[in-house]
Design an enzyme around this catalytic site. Sequence first.
Site, PDB file in Angstrom:
ATOM      1  CD  GLU A  36     -44.951   2.441  17.327  1.00  0.00           C
ATOM      2  OE1 GLU A  36     -44.415   3.529  17.022  1.00  0.00           O
ATOM      3  OE2 GLU A  36     -45.680   1.806  16.552  1.00  0.00           O
ATOM      4  CG  ASN A  57     -52.310   4.368   6.041  1.00  0.00           C
ATOM      5  OD1 ASN A  57     -52.276   3.444   5.244  1.00  0.00           O
ATOM      6  ND2 ASN A  57     -51.670   4.338   7.191  1.00  0.00           N
ATOM      7  CE1 TYR A  64     -50.261  14.490   9.694  1.00  0.00           C
ATOM      8  CE2 TYR A  64     -49.817  15.629  11.750  1.00  0.00           C
ATOM      9  CZ  TYR A  64     -50.482  14.652  11.050  1.00  0.00           C
ATOM     10  OH  TYR A  64     -51.368  13.818  11.695  1.00  0.00           O
ATOM     11  CB  CYS A  72     -50.968   7.188   9.416  1.00  0.00           C
ATOM     12  SG  CYS A  72     -52.302   6.084   9.861  1.00  0.00           S
ATOM     13  CG  HIS A  73     -49.237   5.017  14.998  1.00  0.00           C
ATOM     14  ND1 HIS A  73     -49.345   3.967  14.091  1.00  0.00           N
ATOM     15  CD2 HIS A  73     -48.177   4.728  15.794  1.00  0.00           C
ATOM     16  CE1 HIS A  73     -48.396   3.072  14.349  1.00  0.00           C
ATOM     17  NE2 HIS A  73     -47.669   3.520  15.375  1.00  0.00           N
TER      18      HIS A  73
END
Length: 131
Positions: free
Chosen positions: A123, A89, A68, A97-98
């Site tokens: 990911e 979002n 952030y 946003c994750h």
Amino acid sequence: MRIQVLGHEREIDDSRIDADGATIREQVREYEAGERRAFDVEIAYPDDFTGRVMRAMAEIPAGDTRTYGEIAADLETAPIAVGQACGRNPIPVIVPCHRVVGADSLVGYAGGLDLKRRLLEHEGAAIPGER
């Protein structure tokens, strides 16, 4: 519209995506299957601070994260403002946003921390605070 990803259901505002529901669902399925790392759809970003944060999130490649604070520094704002925009979002997962995390922990996620962790693990991203 509702999408299923990694065993979780998420609501997305498909009116902000220039693609039909079948295309969106197919790309989410491909992402989930590991066949896709980025979504190939046009996004209508809001013309406000949330839109600026969404554009920054969309720049984070799969497998990477940003804090952030890093996004806040880039946008010359406060980390809490970035967190609030992430929470607004309207198209989570597709605008990732994750991939925005705390400096030393995952912090919040509207879909729950379990889903955030699963998306990041899917990911291959490093999870802050875990080794």
